[in-house]
Scaffold this motif. Structure first.
Motif, mmCIF file in Angstrom:
data_model
loop_
_atom_site.group_PDB
_atom_site.id
_atom_site.type_symbol
_atom_site.label_atom_id
_atom_site.label_comp_id
_atom_site.label_asym_id
_atom_site.label_seq_id
_atom_site.Cartn_x
_atom_site.Cartn_y
_atom_site.Cartn_z
ATOM 1 N N UNK A 30 0.885 -1.090 0.044
ATOM 2 C CA UNK A 30 0.039 -0.063 -0.072
ATOM 3 C C UNK A 30 0.749 1.181 -0.065
ATOM 4 N N UNK A 31 2.044 1.323 0.594
ATOM 5 C CA UNK A 31 2.806 2.598 0.974
ATOM 6 C C UNK A 31 4.176 2.200 0.427
ATOM 7 N N UNK A 32 4.662 3.268 -0.397
ATOM 8 C CA UNK A 32 5.880 3.207 -0.639
ATOM 9 C C UNK A 32 6.257 2.947 -2.296
ATOM 10 N N UNK A 33 7.296 2.689 -2.851
ATOM 11 C CA UNK A 33 7.402 2.191 -4.112
ATOM 12 C C UNK A 33 7.349 0.677 -4.255
ATOM 13 N N UNK A 34 6.431 0.382 -4.904
ATOM 14 C CA UNK A 34 5.795 -1.070 -4.912
ATOM 15 C C UNK A 34 6.075 -1.720 -6.443
ATOM 16 N N UNK A 35 7.099 -2.320 -6.602
ATOM 17 C CA UNK A 35 7.156 -2.935 -7.889
ATOM 18 C C UNK A 35 7.644 -4.480 -7.423
ATOM 19 N N UNK A 36 7.673 -5.481 -8.511
ATOM 20 C CA UNK A 36 8.127 -6.909 -8.186
ATOM 21 C C UNK A 36 9.538 -6.858 -7.589
ATOM 22 N N UNK A 40 10.130 -8.112 -3.660
ATOM 23 C CA UNK A 40 10.573 -9.450 -3.415
ATOM 24 C C UNK A 40 11.977 -9.478 -2.376
ATOM 25 N N UNK A 41 12.371 -8.198 -2.051
ATOM 26 C CA UNK A 41 13.687 -8.238 -1.389
ATOM 27 C C UNK A 41 13.961 -6.993 -0.218
ATOM 28 N N UNK A 42 13.967 -7.188 0.658
ATOM 29 C CA UNK A 42 13.755 -6.142 1.720
ATOM 30 C C UNK A 42 15.097 -5.116 1.382
ATOM 31 N N UNK A 43 16.360 -5.586 1.217
ATOM 32 C CA UNK A 43 17.436 -4.556 0.797
ATOM 33 C C UNK A 43 17.050 -3.761 -0.304
ATOM 34 N N UNK A 44 16.457 -4.270 -1.523
ATOM 35 C CA UNK A 44 15.979 -3.405 -2.564
ATOM 36 C C UNK A 44 14.944 -2.502 -1.863
ATOM 37 N N UNK A 45 13.750 -2.962 -1.203
ATOM 38 C CA UNK A 45 12.784 -2.268 -0.943
ATOM 39 C C UNK A 45 13.151 -1.040 -0.079
ATOM 40 N N UNK A 100 15.005 8.083 -10.597
ATOM 41 C CA UNK A 100 16.063 7.723 -9.920
ATOM 42 C C UNK A 100 15.774 6.548 -9.270
ATOM 43 N N UNK A 101 14.644 6.492 -8.520
ATOM 44 C CA UNK A 101 14.092 5.451 -7.524
ATOM 45 C C UNK A 101 13.883 4.321 -8.203
ATOM 46 N N UNK A 102 13.227 4.602 -9.539
ATOM 47 C CA UNK A 102 12.589 3.328 -10.245
ATOM 48 C C UNK A 102 13.810 2.527 -10.902
ATOM 49 N N UNK A 103 15.198 3.635 -11.297
ATOM 50 C CA UNK A 103 16.069 3.015 -11.660
ATOM 51 C C UNK A 103 16.891 2.013 -10.511
ATOM 52 N N UNK A 104 16.844 2.574 -9.294
ATOM 53 C CA UNK A 104 17.589 1.914 -8.282
ATOM 54 C C UNK A 104 16.706 0.477 -7.909
ATOM 55 N N UNK A 105 15.437 0.515 -8.078
ATOM 56 C CA UNK A 105 14.573 -0.673 -8.036
ATOM 57 C C UNK A 105 14.955 -1.723 -8.936
#
Length: 108
Positions: A30-36, A40-45, A100-105
């Motif tokens: 619900x809250x934050x940048x939510x992608x597959x 799937x990974x806390x570090x990436x989240x 930039x955040x999407x690229x990081x994801x």
């Protein structure tokens, strides 16, 4: 400042971004940048949401600076140009930061 066109959304976005920037929001749907990848990974989240939170906070701060330098007055002539500057001052840094955040994801 409340009579400025994007003051309220800017303030709300800033407040909502603080927990993301501080890494206080666990993975959720619900809250934050939510992608597959982020889901799937806390570090990436956490990395992606810290970047996104910082971007949103920075966009809000930039907009606040523009309000101080070039306040919007509904009664003044030529206010469409001023309104456009206010829109750009909020949306452009926000879009760049979220890009930039999407690229990081994606891991780039």
């Amino acid at each position: 400042m409340i009579e400025q066109p994007f003051a309220i959304p800017s303030a709300i976005f800033f407040i909502l971004a603080v927990p993301l920037m501080l890494g206080l929001v666990p993975r959720n749907r619900y809250y934050g940048v939510r992608t597959v990848r982020t889901l799937s990974d806390d570090k990436i989240w956490y990395r992606t949401n810290r970047i996104a939170g910082g971007a949103v906070m920075l966009a809000s701060i930039i907009y606040g600076a523009v309000v101080m330098v070039m306040p919007y007055h509904r009664s003044s002539s030529g206010n469409l140009g001023t309104w456009g500057v206010h829109l750009a001052a909020f949306v452009v840094p926000l879009a760049i930061g979220l890009w930039v955040a999407a690229r990081s994801a994606r891991g780039r």
